[in-house]
Structures are given as structure tokens and as C-alpha cells.
Write a protein that holds these residues in place. Structure first.
Motif, PDB file in Angstrom:
ATOM      1  N   GLU A   1       0.840  -1.206   0.000  1.00  0.00           N
ATOM      2  CA  GLU A   1       0.000   0.000   0.000  1.00  0.00           C
ATOM      3  C   GLU A   1       0.871   1.250   0.000  1.00  0.00           C
ATOM      4  OE1 GLU A   1      -3.125   0.025  -1.160  1.00  0.00           O
ATOM      5  OE2 GLU A   1      -3.668  -1.340   0.470  1.00  0.00           O
TER       6      GLU A   1
ATOM      7  N   ASP B   1       2.874   2.126  -4.970  1.00  0.00           N
ATOM      8  CA  ASP B   1       2.873   2.202  -6.450  1.00  0.00           C
ATOM      9  C   ASP B   1       3.506   3.490  -6.967  1.00  0.00           C
ATOM     10  OD1 ASP B   1       0.615   3.768  -5.759  1.00  0.00           O
ATOM     11  OD2 ASP B   1      -0.688   2.898  -7.311  1.00  0.00           O
TER      12      ASP B   1
ATOM     13  N   ASP C   1      -4.554   0.718  -9.537  1.00  0.00           N
ATOM     14  CA  ASP C   1      -5.984   0.412  -9.654  1.00  0.00           C
ATOM     15  C   ASP C   1      -6.400   0.153 -11.106  1.00  0.00           C
ATOM     16  OD1 ASP C   1      -5.731   1.046  -7.015  1.00  0.00           O
ATOM     17  OD2 ASP C   1      -6.797   2.953  -7.133  1.00  0.00           O
TER      18      ASP C   1
ATOM     19  N   TYR D   1      -3.289  12.369   0.546  1.00  0.00           N
ATOM     20  CA  TYR D   1      -2.602  11.523  -0.444  1.00  0.00           C
ATOM     21  C   TYR D   1      -1.478  12.326  -1.103  1.00  0.00           C
ATOM     22  CZ  TYR D   1      -2.252   8.066  -4.259  1.00  0.00           C
ATOM     23  OH  TYR D   1      -1.810   7.115  -5.160  1.00  0.00           O
TER      24      TYR D   1
HETATM   25  C1  GLA Z   1      -5.245   4.680  -4.208  1.00  0.00           C
HETATM   26  C2  GLA Z   1      -4.504   5.014  -5.492  1.00  0.00           C
HETATM   27  C3  GLA Z   1      -3.498   3.922  -5.843  1.00  0.00           C
HETATM   28  C4  GLA Z   1      -2.591   3.608  -4.651  1.00  0.00           C
HETATM   29  C5  GLA Z   1      -3.412   3.396  -3.386  1.00  0.00           C
HETATM   30  C6  GLA Z   1      -2.560   3.227  -2.152  1.00  0.00           C
HETATM   31  O1  GLA Z   1      -6.050   3.561  -4.393  1.00  0.00           O
HETATM   32  O2  GLA Z   1      -5.414   5.151  -6.565  1.00  0.00           O
HETATM   33  O3  GLA Z   1      -2.751   4.300  -6.964  1.00  0.00           O
HETATM   34  O4  GLA Z   1      -1.633   4.617  -4.466  1.00  0.00           O
HETATM   35  O5  GLA Z   1      -4.322   4.460  -3.154  1.00  0.00           O
HETATM   36  O6  GLA Z   1      -1.820   2.056  -2.214  1.00  0.00           O
END
Ligand code: GLA
Length: 390
Positions: free
Chosen positions: A38, A41, A176, A225
Motif C-alpha cells: 500500500e 505504487d 488500480d 494523499y
Molecule cells: C489509491 C490510489 C493507488 C494507490 C493506493 C494506495 O487507491 O489510486 O494508486 O496509491 O491508493 O496504495
């Protein structure tokens, strides 16, 4: 989760009511749950998601002109635009995902046709199961099926990410969209988010992937984020002064980090520690799955949650309560928050025979403490996007 055949029949019937003809295709793109890896990416690291059996469907047929007419069945809203000049729609914000994908596919030089489409989804929104990626991938798949252009699946995922980053304005990584396109039934995907190489990893037999939705919808997620992304970049700048060849946190080993961690300001140090150790946990998790060692896999999930809670600080009380409640149930190998955090879902790996117990006890404990009834789903690792019959 939901019943695909019923969802397909509803999409088809709605298309016929709305547009007075039959859809030519029905495209499907799944949501996802990330087993481990987590916030790695966007640090060029490793992730291990599965595509799940909830999805966005797009029933569509081409038009002779270059206009696009979208109807969102779930909120009975419509939005139309021309492919000649794609602009965001402030009133129908939901349609910006489809508009963004149209824009990104055209930027790639692909020839799109106008279309009519009905969109419906059973991926819960804002719950960390990637409803937005599924929306993007479903419309991209619909356009691909109708327009007949060739597009490498990895490229398609990247263009959907571009739509989200540059058109919608959310700075997500690639996980995702990637899993929504490339997922495979009964498998997780180990993705190297730098090279975009991937490897199929069979999901364990005899254990269920259980998703528990806290029902807390993510609030702070966008600003937090982006703040985490910046903190990671700052960590890279500082670490590369001491370790050669560091382009991203992915390039720092836990041993190197231990040597240089003291030089980082405390918050940056904690953020970096999470990412660097999480990458190592993904590698460990894949080895554990390979030899069928679910106990070790579960331990890594638990360590991942604690690190996200304490070092990365993206958990919240609801996620912590749900995770701790899961760990009290006999037969639970591991449990953790999944997705960006600040609400949404946990994922747990549960011995098949303990699933009933899990449902009852975790729901009861969560409700007793938080005062909200959670949703608990047993997920099946499903295929990535494609055409569905019906
Ligand atoms: C969201 C983002 C992903 C990833 C996750 C955390 O889902 O869309 O790209 O960074 O958070 O792992």
C-alpha cells in the motif's frame, strides 16, 4: 459479490428504454482489493492486488456522429459531449471520468466513435475498492470494443491513469487501473510499478478474501494523499545525497535505510520507513503464498496495517477497530486496511470454515464500538476488463 447476470440484464433493459434499441456491446471492468503493498505504487514499488467480482458495466452502441451520450443508471443522470472538444462537466461531475478517458484515448491518436451508453456499477463508491478506476477502464473497454482499435492492455491502463491524473485531477498511481485491466480469475497480480512487469500469483485455496467496509467514506484522502507523495519525494531527495542511484524509494533497501534513517526529519523518516519496509513485505508475501504459508502471509498483512497506521498515518479509528475485531476471530490469518486509507475497507484472509464466524463477530463488534453496521463481502478474484455476454 453482486450477481453479474442480473446486473447485465438491468443494463441492457435500461439501454433499450433510454435509447430505443439494443446495445451492441456490454463492457465490464472490476473493482479491486489490494492484498498488500500500500502506497508503494507511486514510489516505483510493488503491489499485490486482485480484481474482484464487483464491477462497472457499460452497455453501449455506436452513433454515426461524434457525440457521446452517457446515462448513469444508478443516479439517473445524463451527460452528453462532442468528441471534437472534450471539456469537464461541472454539474455532472461523475461524467468527467468518461470524458477524461475519451480525451486521453484521443491524445494517444486513437480514432473514437460517438456512442450511446448506459453505465451501472456495484462497486461501492468511496470505499477504497477503486470504483473510479473501474469506471475509467469500463468506458475505455467499451470504446475499444466498438471502435475496434488495437491497444496494448498495459497502455490502456496507463491512459486511464492519465485521464484521472490530468483530466479529473486526482494524482493516483497505476495500481488500480492496472489490476482492473489485467486481473485474472483466482489470481492476484504482483506488479512492479516501475517496469510494469507483472506476475500471476494464485490466491490460496481454502482461504477466503473478506472485505469489510467501515462505511466511513474517505474525506481527507485527496489532500493527505498528495501530502504523502510529497513527503516521499522529499525523502528521496535527502536519501540520494547519501546513497547513490536512488531514483525512488523503491531503490532503497531496508539495510541502507537503517544506516541513513537518522539523517531524515522524523515525519519523513516514518513515511520512508513504511514504503521501504512495505516493498520488502510484498516480496515476503509472494514467497509465503508460493509455499502455501498463510500464517506468514497473514503476519505480513498485520505488519502492513500497523505501519500504515503508525508510520504512514493513513488509517483511522474505524479501520483500526475493524482490523482488531478481525484478529480476534479464530481462523483469521491476517487483516489490514486496503486502498488509500482514511476510511473505506479492510481486507482479511480467513480460513473458509471461519467465514461465517467472521461475518457475525466482526460485524457485531464493529457495530458495538462504532455504532454503524458494516458491510462484509467475501470476494472472488475475478478476471480483468472485457466484453460480457448477455
Ligand atoms: C489509491 C490510489 C493507488 C494507490 C493506493 C494506495 O487507491 O489510486 O494508486 O496509491 O491508493 O496504495
Amino acid at each position: 459479490m453482486g450477481d453479474l447476470a442480473t446486473q447485465v440484464a438491468e443494463a441492457r433493459a435500461a439501454f433499450e428504454r433510454r435509447f430505443g434499441r439494443e446495445p451492441q456491446i456490454i463492457a465490464r471492468a472490476p473493482g479491486r482489493v489490494n492484498l498488500i503493498g500500500e502506497h508503494t505504487d507511486y514510489n516505483d514499488g510493488f503491489v499485490l492486488p486482485v480484481a474482484i467480482d464487483c464491477q462497472v458495466l457499460v452497455a453501449a452502441a455506436p452513433r454515426p456522429d461524434r457525440t457521446v451520450h452517457l446515462y448513469a443508471l444508478d443516479f439517473e443522470a445524463q451527460s452528453s459531449f462532442s468528441l471534437e472538444d472534450i471539456q469537464p462537466d461541472e454539474e455532472q461531475g461523475w461524467s468527467n471520468y468518461q470524458r477524461g478517458v475519451g480525451w486521453a484515448l484521443q491524445e494517444e491518436g486513437l480514432d473514437l466513435m460517438g456512442l450511446e451508453a448506459v453505465i451501472t456499477s456495484d462497486v461501492p463508491i468511496g470505499s477504497g475498492l477503486s470504483s473510479s478506476a473501474a469506471i475509467e477502464v469500463s468506458i475505455a473497454t467499451a470504446w475499444k470494443l466498438l471502435s475496434g482499435f488495437e491497444l496494448d492492455p498495459v497502455r490502456l491502463a496507463l491512459l486511464c491513469q492519465k485521464a484521472e491524473n490530468e483530466f479529473v485531477g486526482a494524482n493516483c498511481g497505476i495500481m488500480d487501473q492496472f489490476i482492473s485491466v489485467l486481473g485474472q480469475r483466482d489470481h492476484a497480480l504482483l506488479v512492479d510499478c516501475r517496469s510494469l512487469d507483472y506476475q500471476l500469483v494464485p490466491v490460496p485455496r481454502g482461504a477466503a478474501i473478506v472485505v469489510a467496509d467501515t462505511m466511513k467514506r474517505r474525506g481527507l484522502v485527496d489532500s493527505e494523499y498528495n501530502a504523502r507523495r510529497r513527503e516521499c519525494e522529499e525523502g528521496v531527495q535527502l536519501l540520494r545525497e547519501h546513497i547513490s542511484g536512488v531514483r525512488a524509494l523503491r531503490d532503497v533497501t531496508p539495510q541502507q535505510f537503517a544506516q541513513h534513517a537518522e539523517r531524515l526529519p522524523p515525519v519523513i523518516r516514518r513515511r520512508c520507513r513504511h514504503v521501504i519496509e512495505e516493498n520488502a513485505r510484498v516480496e515476503g508475501a509472494v514467497v509465503a503464498l508460493d509455499v502455501g504459508d498463510l500464517a506468514s502471509f497473514g503476519e505480513l498483512m498485520i505488519a502492513s496495517h500497523r505501519s500504515l497506521r503508525d508510520d504512514y498515518e493513513v488509517s483511522c479509528r474505524e479501520l483500526d477497530v475493524m482490523m482488531e475485531a478481525a484478529l480476534k476471530v479464530e481462523g483469521v490469518y491476517g487483516s489490514r486496511m486496503t486502498g488509500a486509507g482514511f476510511g473505506g475497507c479492510t481486507v482479511s484472509l480467513v480460513r473458509e470454515k471461519a467465514v461465517l464466524d467472521f461475518r457475525e463477530r466482526v460485524a457485531a463488534e464493529y457495530e458495538a464500538i462504532v455504532g454503524v453496521q458494516p458491510q462484509i463481502y467475501v470476494c472472488r478474484a475475478s478476471d480483468g476488463a472485457g466484453a460480457v455476454r448477455g
